[in-house]
Motif scaffolding. Structure first.
Motif, PDB file in Angstrom:
ATOM      1  N   PRO A   1      37.214  70.108  65.279  1.00  0.00           N
ATOM      2  CA  PRO A   1      37.058  69.467  63.960  1.00  0.00           C
ATOM      3  C   PRO A   1      38.147  68.452  63.632  1.00  0.00           C
ATOM      4  O   PRO A   1      37.994  67.660  62.693  1.00  0.00           O
ATOM      5  CB  PRO A   1      37.105  70.656  62.988  1.00  0.00           C
ATOM      6  CG  PRO A   1      37.825  71.727  63.715  1.00  0.00           C
ATOM      7  CD  PRO A   1      37.475  71.550  65.159  1.00  0.00           C
ATOM      8  N   LEU A   2      39.234  68.438  64.402  1.00  0.00           N
ATOM      9  CA  LEU A   2      40.323  67.482  64.175  1.00  0.00           C
ATOM     10  C   LEU A   2      40.142  66.209  64.977  1.00  0.00           C
ATOM     11  O   LEU A   2      40.792  65.203  64.696  1.00  0.00           O
ATOM     12  CB  LEU A   2      41.661  68.121  64.566  1.00  0.00           C
ATOM     13  CG  LEU A   2      42.024  69.465  63.927  1.00  0.00           C
ATOM     14  CD1 LEU A   2      43.311  69.993  64.546  1.00  0.00           C
ATOM     15  CD2 LEU A   2      42.163  69.318  62.422  1.00  0.00           C
ATOM     16  N   SER A   3      39.269  66.250  65.976  1.00  0.00           N
ATOM     17  CA  SER A   3      39.219  65.199  66.977  1.00  0.00           C
ATOM     18  C   SER A   3      38.724  63.865  66.427  1.00  0.00           C
ATOM     19  O   SER A   3      37.737  63.797  65.694  1.00  0.00           O
ATOM     20  CB  SER A   3      38.311  65.637  68.125  1.00  0.00           C
ATOM     21  OG  SER A   3      38.150  64.588  69.048  1.00  0.00           O
ATOM     22  N   LYS A   4      39.429  62.809  66.848  1.00  0.00           N
ATOM     23  CA  LYS A   4      38.972  61.448  66.572  1.00  0.00           C
ATOM     24  C   LYS A   4      38.107  60.916  67.712  1.00  0.00           C
ATOM     25  O   LYS A   4      37.547  59.818  67.606  1.00  0.00           O
ATOM     26  CB  LYS A   4      40.179  60.523  66.354  1.00  0.00           C
ATOM     27  CG  LYS A   4      41.012  60.872  65.122  1.00  0.00           C
ATOM     28  CD  LYS A   4      42.175  59.912  64.971  1.00  0.00           C
ATOM     29  CE  LYS A   4      43.017  60.270  63.747  1.00  0.00           C
ATOM     30  NZ  LYS A   4      44.181  59.359  63.581  1.00  0.00           N
ATOM     31  N   THR A   5      38.019  61.677  68.799  1.00  0.00           N
ATOM     32  CA  THR A   5      37.124  61.329  69.898  1.00  0.00           C
ATOM     33  C   THR A   5      35.697  61.680  69.497  1.00  0.00           C
ATOM     34  O   THR A   5      35.433  62.786  69.031  1.00  0.00           O
ATOM     35  CB  THR A   5      37.500  62.097  71.181  1.00  0.00           C
ATOM     36  OG1 THR A   5      38.820  61.738  71.577  1.00  0.00           O
ATOM     37  CG2 THR A   5      36.523  61.789  72.302  1.00  0.00           C
ATOM     38  N   ARG A   6      34.811  60.740  69.682  1.00  0.00           N
ATOM     39  CA  ARG A   6      33.394  61.008  69.411  1.00  0.00           C
ATOM     40  C   ARG A   6      32.782  61.731  70.607  1.00  0.00           C
ATOM     41  O   ARG A   6      33.201  61.529  71.739  1.00  0.00           O
ATOM     42  CB  ARG A   6      32.673  59.692  69.152  1.00  0.00           C
ATOM     43  CG  ARG A   6      33.202  58.949  67.936  1.00  0.00           C
ATOM     44  CD  ARG A   6      32.989  57.452  68.036  1.00  0.00           C
ATOM     45  NE  ARG A   6      31.614  57.056  67.857  1.00  0.00           N
ATOM     46  CZ  ARG A   6      31.203  55.782  67.918  1.00  0.00           C
ATOM     47  NH1 ARG A   6      32.071  54.816  68.175  1.00  0.00           N
ATOM     48  NH2 ARG A   6      29.928  55.481  67.732  1.00  0.00           N
ATOM     49  N   PHE A   7      31.794  62.574  70.322  1.00  0.00           N
ATOM     50  CA  PHE A   7      31.141  63.350  71.364  1.00  0.00           C
ATOM     51  C   PHE A   7      29.660  63.009  71.461  1.00  0.00           C
ATOM     52  O   PHE A   7      29.004  62.750  70.451  1.00  0.00           O
ATOM     53  CB  PHE A   7      31.251  64.852  71.056  1.00  0.00           C
ATOM     54  CG  PHE A   7      32.508  65.498  71.542  1.00  0.00           C
ATOM     55  CD1 PHE A   7      32.571  66.080  72.792  1.00  0.00           C
ATOM     56  CD2 PHE A   7      33.644  65.519  70.741  1.00  0.00           C
ATOM     57  CE1 PHE A   7      33.739  66.682  73.242  1.00  0.00           C
ATOM     58  CE2 PHE A   7      34.803  66.120  71.174  1.00  0.00           C
ATOM     59  CZ  PHE A   7      34.858  66.707  72.433  1.00  0.00           C
ATOM     60  N   LEU A   8      29.172  63.026  72.681  1.00  0.00           N
ATOM     61  CA  LEU A   8      27.736  63.039  72.944  1.00  0.00           C
ATOM     62  C   LEU A   8      27.468  64.109  73.988  1.00  0.00           C
ATOM     63  O   LEU A   8      28.153  64.145  75.013  1.00  0.00           O
ATOM     64  CB  LEU A   8      27.246  61.681  73.458  1.00  0.00           C
ATOM     65  CG  LEU A   8      27.124  60.555  72.448  1.00  0.00           C
ATOM     66  CD1 LEU A   8      26.596  59.300  73.145  1.00  0.00           C
ATOM     67  CD2 LEU A   8      26.211  60.923  71.300  1.00  0.00           C
ATOM     68  N   PRO A   9      26.499  64.991  73.745  1.00  0.00           N
ATOM     69  CA  PRO A   9      25.798  65.148  72.481  1.00  0.00           C
ATOM     70  C   PRO A   9      26.744  65.656  71.401  1.00  0.00           C
ATOM     71  O   PRO A   9      27.756  66.279  71.706  1.00  0.00           O
ATOM     72  CB  PRO A   9      24.714  66.182  72.805  1.00  0.00           C
ATOM     73  CG  PRO A   9      25.270  66.971  73.936  1.00  0.00           C
ATOM     74  CD  PRO A   9      26.073  65.999  74.744  1.00  0.00           C
ATOM     75  N   GLN A  10      26.402  65.387  70.159  1.00  0.00           N
ATOM     76  CA  GLN A  10      27.245  65.812  69.054  1.00  0.00           C
ATOM     77  C   GLN A  10      27.213  67.334  68.910  1.00  0.00           C
ATOM     78  O   GLN A  10      26.328  68.019  69.416  1.00  0.00           O
ATOM     79  CB  GLN A  10      26.780  65.155  67.762  1.00  0.00           C
ATOM     80  CG  GLN A  10      27.091  63.659  67.710  1.00  0.00           C
ATOM     81  CD  GLN A  10      26.674  63.064  66.393  1.00  0.00           C
ATOM     82  OE1 GLN A  10      25.507  62.830  66.150  1.00  0.00           O
ATOM     83  NE2 GLN A  10      27.645  62.813  65.524  1.00  0.00           N
TER      84      GLN A  10
END
Length: 386
Positions: free
Chosen positions: A257-266
């Motif tokens: 929840p802190l990450s500024k890295t975007r994820f796929l899949p979310q």
């Protein structure tokens, strides 16, 4: 009468050489090669459209169901214990950037209506086969036979390109495989390598800075609040070919929840890929022609039912009516039994591929038994007039 046919076909030598070079003609557990070079499935364009429409309708129902789950914070059936994972799910659901990739597996009702069996929405297998390899087979088959006028329901590549463009990325992107990787980050598992390399190729076509690594090589930068790749470089986007329900148990799960890295899949895909959602869908949409009755407790369905691990995939631990349930696979979901269509003595499993939340193409796998497992044979398809 079934709305599809299984044709006896031949695969041109040139394409057979390509399949052999890729290792797709190696004998499987039953002695047959993974890619069936002697068959193809044929269906009318109108039938293909029916399946695509069914998938789009199911996906829309899934989004409505997940919205209810997140709003009510009702995660009990999904077995999520990590607070960081829950926070990541809720944050990503509010952002809802893209649904990335999914493969909906269907059977057919007695009236030919598609019936959802599973939504493999977190690392589905056989993406390259369903996309560019299937199209290459089709082009080679047409050229060798001098045929014209046929087509294929396959826009997976085009929709992937559009998805990458829509993400508007400018930084470093990493595709992380779930299995072992070599020193350069290349997956050692054949299926994961095909998928990772294909996704990387499509992303590079739109100018993205793409790297490969294994999930074990992913780290966390406490100052940048971003995940890092095998070269310790911070990432704008991490594409993970690794299930969320495994990742939530990893060391860095609390950082999600802190990450500024975007994820796929979310992270909210954790709910989409969990088979507990089948029971939620049936409870919310019991009149949908595309859903089968499903329940989270045994004996709740007054009909023959299939037992499935809620977090299994590709036939793993599936028990048919009359068989003992797999008690070592975690909690189960029970779904009304809708047998796969049988053509030429084999069980055919049609699938619709989803890209960025839209139906993008069809693929078929087949097996000698009634359950489609990871080693099922891939069979290409074509559209023909009825």
């Amino acid at each position: 009468m079934l709305p599809l046919r299984r044709l006896r076909t031949s695969t041109p030598d040139l394409f057979q050489h390509r399949l052999r070079a890729l290792g797709l003609l190696e004998p499987g557990p039953d002695g047959a090669p993974y890619w069936n070079t002697g068959a193809a499935y044929a269906l009318a364009p109108a039938v293909a459209l029916t399946w695509l429409n069914a998938a789009d309708a199911v996906h829309d129902m899934c989004l409505k169901a997940i919205n209810t789950i997140v709003r009510e914070r009702d995660y009990a059936a999904f077995g999520i214990e990590n607070a960081g994972m829950i926070a990541a799910i809720e944050r990503s659901w509010q952002a809802r950037e893209t649904t990335f990739l999914g493969r909906m597996d269907f059977s057919l009702g007695a009236d030919g209506v598609p019936k959802l069996l599973d939504y493999e929405a977190d690392g589905p297998v056989c993406l390259p086969e369903a996309s560019y390899l299937q199209w290459e087979w089709f082009e080679a088959w047409k050229a060798a036979g001098g045929r014209g006028g046929e087509d294929q329901e396959n826009l997976v590549y085009e929709k992937l390109i559009a998805m990458w463009k829509g993400l508007r990325l400018g930084g470093r992107l990493c595709i992380a495989s779930g299995g072992d990787a070599d020193g350069d980050g290349n997956p050692l598992d054949t299926a994961e390598r095909f998928t990772a390399e294909y996704l990387a190729e499509t992303a590079r076509e739109v100018g993205l800075d793409v790297h490969l690594c294994g999930i074990g090589q992913v780290g966390w930068d406490t100052e940048a609040l971003r995940f890092t790749d095998a070269d310790d470089q911070v990432l704008e986007l991490l594409v993970k070919l690794y299930p969320w329900h495994w990742m939530e148990r990893e060391t860095n799960a609390d950082a999600l929840p802190l990450s500024k890295t975007r994820f796929l899949p979310q992270a909210w895909t954790r709910l989409l890929a969990d088979k507990a959602l089948l029971a939620v869908l049936w409870r919310m949409f019991p009149d949908s022609p595309y859903l089968l009755p499903a329940a989270l407790e045994p004996g709740m369905l007054d009909m023959p039912a299939v037992a499935k691990p809620r977090r299994g995939w590709d036939g793993e631990g599936v028990s048919l009516p009359g068989q003992p349930s797999a008690t070592d696979r975690g909690p189960l979901v029970w779904q009304a039994h809708c047998p796969l269509p049988v053509l030429d003595g084999v069980h055919a499993a049609p699938s619709v591929w989803m890209v960025d939340g839209e139906a993008a193409g069809l693929s078929f796998r087949e097996s000698n038994g009634p359950v489609t497992r990871i080693d099922a044979r891939f069979v290409p398809h074509m559209l023909l007039p009825p």
